[in-house]
Design an enzyme around this catalytic site. Structure first.
Site, PDB file in Angstrom:
ATOM      1  N   THR A 248       0.822  -1.211   0.000  1.00  0.00           N
ATOM      2  CA  THR A 248       0.000   0.000   0.000  1.00  0.00           C
ATOM      3  C   THR A 248       0.858   1.264   0.000  1.00  0.00           C
ATOM      4  O   THR A 248       0.555   2.251  -0.654  1.00  0.00           O
ATOM      5  CB  THR A 248      -0.858   0.049   1.278  1.00  0.00           C
ATOM      6  OG1 THR A 248      -1.515  -1.206   1.409  1.00  0.00           O
ATOM      7  CG2 THR A 248      -1.868   1.156   1.216  1.00  0.00           C
TER       8      THR A 248
ATOM      9  N   THR B  32       3.000  -5.836   4.505  1.00  0.00           N
ATOM     10  CA  THR B  32       3.611  -6.184   5.791  1.00  0.00           C
ATOM     11  C   THR B  32       3.440  -7.667   6.157  1.00  0.00           C
ATOM     12  O   THR B  32       4.220  -8.189   6.954  1.00  0.00           O
ATOM     13  CB  THR B  32       3.026  -5.318   6.933  1.00  0.00           C
ATOM     14  OG1 THR B  32       1.615  -5.502   6.966  1.00  0.00           O
ATOM     15  CG2 THR B  32       3.349  -3.863   6.719  1.00  0.00           C
ATOM     16  N   ASP B  33       2.443  -8.323   5.569  1.00  0.00           N
ATOM     17  CA  ASP B  33       2.153  -9.713   5.969  1.00  0.00           C
ATOM     18  C   ASP B  33       3.362 -10.639   5.825  1.00  0.00           C
ATOM     19  O   ASP B  33       3.634 -11.448   6.704  1.00  0.00           O
ATOM     20  CB  ASP B  33       1.012 -10.274   5.111  1.00  0.00           C
ATOM     21  CG  ASP B  33      -0.325 -10.170   5.818  1.00  0.00           C
ATOM     22  OD1 ASP B  33      -0.484  -9.240   6.617  1.00  0.00           O
ATOM     23  OD2 ASP B  33      -1.188 -11.023   5.562  1.00  0.00           O
TER      24      ASP B  33
ATOM     25  N   LYS C 275       6.742  -9.550  12.394  1.00  0.00           N
ATOM     26  CA  LYS C 275       5.471  -8.856  12.582  1.00  0.00           C
ATOM     27  C   LYS C 275       4.790  -9.486  13.783  1.00  0.00           C
ATOM     28  O   LYS C 275       4.390 -10.644  13.741  1.00  0.00           O
ATOM     29  CB  LYS C 275       4.609  -8.992  11.325  1.00  0.00           C
ATOM     30  CG  LYS C 275       3.288  -8.251  11.412  1.00  0.00           C
ATOM     31  CD  LYS C 275       2.586  -8.154  10.066  1.00  0.00           C
ATOM     32  CE  LYS C 275       1.238  -7.493  10.205  1.00  0.00           C
ATOM     33  NZ  LYS C 275       0.554  -7.332   8.912  1.00  0.00           N
TER      34      LYS C 275
END
Lengths: 414, 414
Positions: free
Chosen positions: B84, B160-161, B237
């Site tokens: 994004t 980010t995943d 994460k």
């Protein structure tokens, strides 16, 4: 070279040198307990041994042996499953025998005698990594029996490796009117930094308290001031070796036990003693598995679990609970075969939400069940317990997403 | 009810009410971007719609469009993979187009123009959960090319995943004389709490700095003061949605970027710009998998991976790196079939050590390779990279336990 158990020796072999206390050995190896607390096993063949120090005699603790029932104290049953904590320990040699009678416990930690009338019960005697779902059932039955027979509190000594799984299982299987407290030890009892005495004392304090929860009591920090009281379904072992390895995730702790004063402070809601009626739902479905999704992981992996006859699967997805698009048809196939697919996140912290991105909504359409903010491991244990009650998919979905034992917190995304 | 994209409306349906900005929709649903930043899709059938506010026109940023090369500044290539961050964004409607030219980036975040001469390159345009090992290779090649062609720094915008997996892959594939910085955004750019501008600016600051490491730059805390610079192989994460989800595990961060001043402070060693010669080892073996051990997990699970032809397996064991005793023969069978079995810990923090308890020593005897204090996910990526270079088991063992890209720290148990 002459030496016996408990002596301190130095062993040199192949360029390495080890100093430590000689431990019992059944394999023929020289087993040394080092200052670090770790054991090392050395083939005696070709080893050079230097004698350092004779075994020290142990000072007998003042309070020894006799368990005399004190009428002013509550009755606590100490259940052993094979963990190191509160076993019979020779403080000098570090040898641990995991048979755990009341006498043994009080002899090891005489302070317990001032907190409660302690009785011991051995449910099993295994390494924590060999724990199996059917032993959770035995454990739950034992706890049920003891509470039925009048125990005012239960302490369960458990190896730390799989404690979170067993504690969560009991939380889903049992409704309890008295505290049921899991406790363990990260360091073997003979280490200078051992946590077993403090953890056992704090756990027993909780067992006689008003907190009628299934919970875990372990060191809060690496200092010896407080233990944290965690909800059984919210705690996770987050370090391989530190004393403060156990941490509450997605929840505050229930509270803390001050080691010096014995005072308990709480910071979360809990069910008070006597509020809940004793009940046991012991049936579980052990044929469940966790599948961890990683980049490039092929959908055939999930397919294998479906084809192998597993009754329920937890996927540890990425981020908000995602798998790659090519896994979605397999999720659909599982759902159509009446196999619930529950989605948790490998992030551990935070809540799964598959409504935000396309992949997530596709997963939901295919039948995936969001584990909300449950830990993946807890979602697995809960799935086993829920499938023990029903195999009706809509009912499974409902039960999985309903809070049963503090494993889920309320949230509104809006 | 008449409304168009960008308008704020209220939708009531089935007892629930949603307020938000109308987003583009291709499915026929009403898609609303809510104040929380989350999107919700509502079947228009039977929905009651109230018009609230017309689309606001966007204020054009002062610096618009033109990328003029400033000779005093370093050249940074901004590589897009579909995340994004730094995409072209309509701040009001939240619609994101992931095509990412230099013009688009500077138009979105004009401050970047003062930090470096930015050029954009699109490597792929996928959802992060669809990232595959072969795309890591494409990404590594693109970075290699750009550095060969004179780029002074690389910023890779990534979902980010799966960012930790891709970043680790590049760390094992590339030796770099300039900074290679992964950056992402946890919140979509239109959210009041979006982290994308700050993260992109801080990442670009690192890309022109002296830190020639493959690293990840993300919010340090939930406030907007600093970004943390993490080693690519040490960051994970740890939250599904928080801005400060990325945390270094088993390592300090490399350092921090102060958002207000742009100042970089370091707290770990790093390779300085120009110290390392550019090199690429792009071959990887994607047929590797992570298997997570849980209580009662049957040895047939590991057996399936062996029989299905996987070339390497990482086991996420409990505690110090354990599985139940009945898994040991399968570890032996894998080793005998030249399939390396690497042991990491589901605790994440701390070091695997299979020399302490019986099960561990049995695992080591069966051929298990300890992942030291590597994260399980990083151990998987490293195993893919190592198997790309050699399938000789003793060599694989050696390479897996040797530090290559800060993924392991030194330790001595004694």
């Amino acid at each position: 070279m002459d030496y016996k158990e408990g002596d301190r020796i130095r062993v040199e072999k192949g360029g390495a040198a080890y100093e430590g206390v000689v431990m019992p050995s059944v394999t023929g190896h020289i087993v040394l307990k080092m200052v670090s607390g770790y054991n090392v096993g050395i083939e005696p063949d070709g080893a050079q041994i230097t004698f350092l120090e004779q075994k020290k005699e142990i000072q007998k603790p003042e309070k020894q042996g006799k368990v005399t029932k004190n009428k002013g104290l509550k009755n606590v049953v100490f259940i052993s499953t094979g963990g190191t904590i509160a076993s019979k320990i020779d403080y000098r040699s570090g040898a641990v025998s995991s048979q755990c009678s009341a006498d043994d416990i009080v002899r090891t930690i005489p302070e317990l005698d001032d907190i409660a009338n302690i009785r011991g019960r051995v449910v099993t005697n295994i390494l924590s990594e060999n724990m199996k779902p059917h032993i959770w059932t035995e454990l739950a039955r034992a706890v049920y029996e003891e509470i039925s027979n009048g125990a005012d509190g239960i302490v369960i000594a458990h190896g730390t490796d799989t404690m979170m799984y067993s504690a969560a299982a009991l939380a889903f299987m049992l409704d309890t009117p008295v505290p049921v407290v899991f406790v363990g030890s990260q360091r073997s009892a003979d280490r200078p930094s051992s946590d077993n005495v403090m953890n056992a004392i704090c756990a027993t304090k909780v067992a006689v308290s008003d907190i009628a929860e299934i919970c875990t009591v372990m060191h809060e920090s690496s200092s010896d001031d407080r233990c944290a009281i965690h909800y059984a379904t919210r705690v996770r072992k987050m370090h391989t070796s530190r004393r403060d390895a156990f941490q509450s995730i997605n929840s505050r702790q229930i509270g803390f036990v001050d080691y010096a004063t014995g005072e308990i402070t709480t910071e979360s809601e809990y069910t008070a003693r006597g509020e809940t009626e004793l009940a046991l739902k012991e049936k579980i479905e052990p044929e469940c598995a966790i599948v961890k999704f990683t980049p490039g992981a092929k959908a055939e992996i999930l397919g294998h679990y479906i084809d192998a006859g597993y009754k329920g699967i937890v996927i540890e997805g990425t981020g908000l609970g995602h798998v790659s698009t090519d896994w979605v048809p397999e999720i659909k196939r599982a759902t159509e075969a009446n196999i619930p697919i529950v989605i948790a996140s490998q992030c551990l912290h935070g809540r799964v939400c598959d409504r935000v991105y396309d992949t997530g909504t596709d997963m939901l359409k295919a039948g995936a069940i969001e584990a909300e903010d449950m830990l993946p491991e807890v979602a697995l244990v809960k799935l086993m317990c829920v499938l023990g009650q029903t195999s009706d998919l809509p009912e499974v979905r409902k039960l999985m997403q309903e809070k049963r034992a503090n494993e889920i917190s309320d949230c509104s995304l809006e």
